[in-house]
Design a protein around this motif. Structure first.
Motif, PDB file in Angstrom:
ATOM      1  N   GLU A  57      -8.001   2.011  14.060  1.00  0.00           N
ATOM      2  CA  GLU A  57      -7.708   2.921  12.946  1.00  0.00           C
ATOM      3  C   GLU A  57      -6.400   2.610  12.209  1.00  0.00           C
ATOM      4  OE1 GLU A  57      -9.804   5.148  11.931  1.00  0.00           O
ATOM      5  OE2 GLU A  57     -11.200   4.802  13.585  1.00  0.00           O
ATOM      6  N   MET A  58      -5.516   1.840  12.814  1.00  0.00           N
ATOM      7  CA  MET A  58      -4.181   1.677  12.224  1.00  0.00           C
ATOM      8  C   MET A  58      -3.710   0.230  12.323  1.00  0.00           C
ATOM      9  SD  MET A  58      -1.765   3.613  10.835  1.00  0.00           S
ATOM     10  CE  MET A  58      -2.072   5.294  11.395  1.00  0.00           C
ATOM     11  N   MET A  59      -3.177  -0.267  11.227  1.00  0.00           N
ATOM     12  CA  MET A  59      -2.570  -1.594  11.255  1.00  0.00           C
ATOM     13  C   MET A  59      -1.050  -1.431  11.168  1.00  0.00           C
ATOM     14  SD  MET A  59      -3.306  -4.776   8.733  1.00  0.00           S
ATOM     15  CE  MET A  59      -2.037  -4.574   7.520  1.00  0.00           C
ATOM     16  N   LEU A  60      -0.325  -2.301  11.816  1.00  0.00           N
ATOM     17  CA  LEU A  60       1.140  -2.272  11.735  1.00  0.00           C
ATOM     18  C   LEU A  60       1.616  -3.517  11.011  1.00  0.00           C
ATOM     19  CD1 LEU A  60       2.088  -1.163  15.374  1.00  0.00           C
ATOM     20  CD2 LEU A  60       1.866   0.282  13.348  1.00  0.00           C
ATOM     21  N   ASP A  61       2.401  -3.316   9.962  1.00  0.00           N
ATOM     22  CA  ASP A  61       3.011  -4.442   9.259  1.00  0.00           C
ATOM     23  C   ASP A  61       4.516  -4.410   9.514  1.00  0.00           C
ATOM     24  OD1 ASP A  61       4.026  -6.364   7.626  1.00  0.00           O
ATOM     25  OD2 ASP A  61       2.759  -5.865   5.901  1.00  0.00           O
ATOM     26  N   PHE A  62       4.930  -5.174  10.512  1.00  0.00           N
ATOM     27  CA  PHE A  62       6.338  -5.147  10.934  1.00  0.00           C
ATOM     28  C   PHE A  62       7.277  -5.736   9.877  1.00  0.00           C
ATOM     29  CE2 PHE A  62       3.921  -5.428  14.967  1.00  0.00           C
ATOM     30  CZ  PHE A  62       4.318  -4.221  15.520  1.00  0.00           C
ATOM     31  N   ASN A  63       6.718  -6.398   8.883  1.00  0.00           N
ATOM     32  CA  ASN A  63       7.568  -6.980   7.830  1.00  0.00           C
ATOM     33  C   ASN A  63       8.422  -5.942   7.132  1.00  0.00           C
ATOM     34  OD1 ASN A  63       6.889  -9.919   7.545  1.00  0.00           O
ATOM     35  ND2 ASN A  63       4.835  -9.045   7.524  1.00  0.00           N
ATOM     36  N   GLU A  89       0.822  -1.211   0.000  1.00  0.00           N
ATOM     37  CA  GLU A  89       0.000   0.000   0.000  1.00  0.00           C
ATOM     38  C   GLU A  89       0.862   1.270   0.000  1.00  0.00           C
ATOM     39  OE1 GLU A  89      -2.629   1.788  -0.205  1.00  0.00           O
ATOM     40  OE2 GLU A  89      -2.104   3.402   1.130  1.00  0.00           O
ATOM     41  N   LYS A  90       2.105   1.180   0.486  1.00  0.00           N
ATOM     42  CA  LYS A  90       2.964   2.380   0.533  1.00  0.00           C
ATOM     43  C   LYS A  90       3.761   2.580  -0.762  1.00  0.00           C
ATOM     44  CE  LYS A  90       4.349   5.750   3.375  1.00  0.00           C
ATOM     45  NZ  LYS A  90       5.234   5.695   4.511  1.00  0.00           N
ATOM     46  N   GLY A 138       6.453   1.156   4.839  1.00  0.00           N
ATOM     47  CA  GLY A 138       5.012   0.932   4.950  1.00  0.00           C
ATOM     48  C   GLY A 138       4.588   0.154   6.171  1.00  0.00           C
ATOM     49  N   VAL A 139       5.078   0.517   7.351  1.00  0.00           N
ATOM     50  CA  VAL A 139       4.658  -0.202   8.559  1.00  0.00           C
ATOM     51  C   VAL A 139       3.292   0.288   9.038  1.00  0.00           C
ATOM     52  CG1 VAL A 139       5.222  -0.704  10.972  1.00  0.00           C
ATOM     53  CG2 VAL A 139       7.043  -0.652   9.253  1.00  0.00           C
ATOM     54  N   PHE A 140       3.104   1.598   9.052  1.00  0.00           N
ATOM     55  CA  PHE A 140       1.848   2.171   9.559  1.00  0.00           C
ATOM     56  C   PHE A 140       0.842   2.273   8.412  1.00  0.00           C
ATOM     57  CE2 PHE A 140       2.862   3.794  13.829  1.00  0.00           C
ATOM     58  CZ  PHE A 140       4.226   3.535  13.848  1.00  0.00           C
ATOM     59  N   LEU A 141      -0.201   1.485   8.487  1.00  0.00           N
ATOM     60  CA  LEU A 141      -1.194   1.457   7.411  1.00  0.00           C
ATOM     61  C   LEU A 141      -2.569   1.829   7.966  1.00  0.00           C
ATOM     62  CD1 LEU A 141      -0.006  -1.883   5.784  1.00  0.00           C
ATOM     63  CD2 LEU A 141       0.433   0.429   4.960  1.00  0.00           C
TER      64      LEU A 141
END
Ligand code: SF4
Ligand code: FES
Length: 242
Positions: free
Chosen positions: A138-144, A102-103, A203-206
């Protein structure tokens, strides 16, 4: 205030005592590749991507004070190659799937890789096993995608005064942790409008509920290379904006 001068690739650059090479370069409109630097926060020199040569020796531009009469080399094949190698290592340490991210188009890691001409990851992928955190409404974190630049840690501490994020562990075991009873974001004092939500260079903060609002191909770095985006703080707009 006294004004001094130094040189970047032969160009005369004015600076005020106390300014770093990066500060002075940014003021003069000269791009030095960087990831962990954001002018709103104290530099920590963690990513090393801003390496330049000052009078023939490698230094990090975001932490090294400018020096009157100093000769800085920023654009050379040798330095570009070093930056490319650093980026290749960052890409294999995490799980970066740019085409589906998404980023994409707003990611500084991706944009700097284009800038230095990185065409392949080169090293063997680590494929680390990292969990997502979708506990916040409101926010998902993708640590990958986390490159451990520490910007969200600094923004949460210095800007939001919340200390929600920290980097824990050493070496290959380093990882981002959340300061909450359960270790989950949804259980913390995080708000989607916190400064920490908008500083991540990858793109960690989505943000939830608004994925792909701006189509890939029409985003910030799709329209112009990172070297021509002057306002570095503005590069980190919340996902969903271009
Ligand atoms: Fe940096 Fe983003 Fe990782 Fe925070 S989540 S340390 S801002 S890469
Ligand atoms: Fe200077 Fe990361 S930008 S070390």
């Amino acid at each position: 205030m006294t004004q001094c001068h130094f040189f970047i690739d032969g160009k005369d650059i004015p600076f005020h005592p106390g300014q770093t090479i990066m500060d002075a370069a940014m003021t003069a409109g000269i791009y030095i590749p960087h990831l962990c630097h954001n002018p709103d926060y104290e530099p920590t020199g963690s990513c090393r991507l801003c390496l330049v040569k000052l009078n023939g020796r490698y230094v990090s531009a975001c932490t090294r004070p400018a020096q009157a009469g100093g000769k800085v080399e920023n654009q050379s094949e040798e330095i570009n190659q070093q930056r490319k190698t650093l980026l290749q290592m960052l890409f294999v340490e995490g799980n970066h799937q740019c085409p589906g991210c998404e980023k994409s188009g707003r990611c500084q890691l991706q944009a700097v890789a284009y800038y230095v001409g990185m065409l392949s990851p080169y090293f063997t992928h680590f494929y680390p096993n990292r969990q997502l955190d979708a506990s916040h409404p409101e926010m998902m974190l993708d640590f990958n995608r986390c490159i451990l630049c520490g910007l969200c840690v600094r923004a949460s501490h210095d800007g939001d005064k919340k200390d929600i994020f920290a980097i824990s562990g050493r070496g290959i075991k380093s990882h981002l942790v959340i300061n909450s009873p359960s270790g989950k974001l949804g259980d913390s004092h995080f708000n989607a409008h916190d400064l920490a939500a908008s500083v991540c260079p990858v793109g960690v903060f989505l943000p939830k509920h608004k994925g792909y609002e701006v189509p890939i191909g029409q985003r910030l770095y799709d329209r112009q290379p990172i070297s021509q985006v002057g306002d570095v703080a503005g590069q980190n707009k919340p996902a969903g904006r271009s």
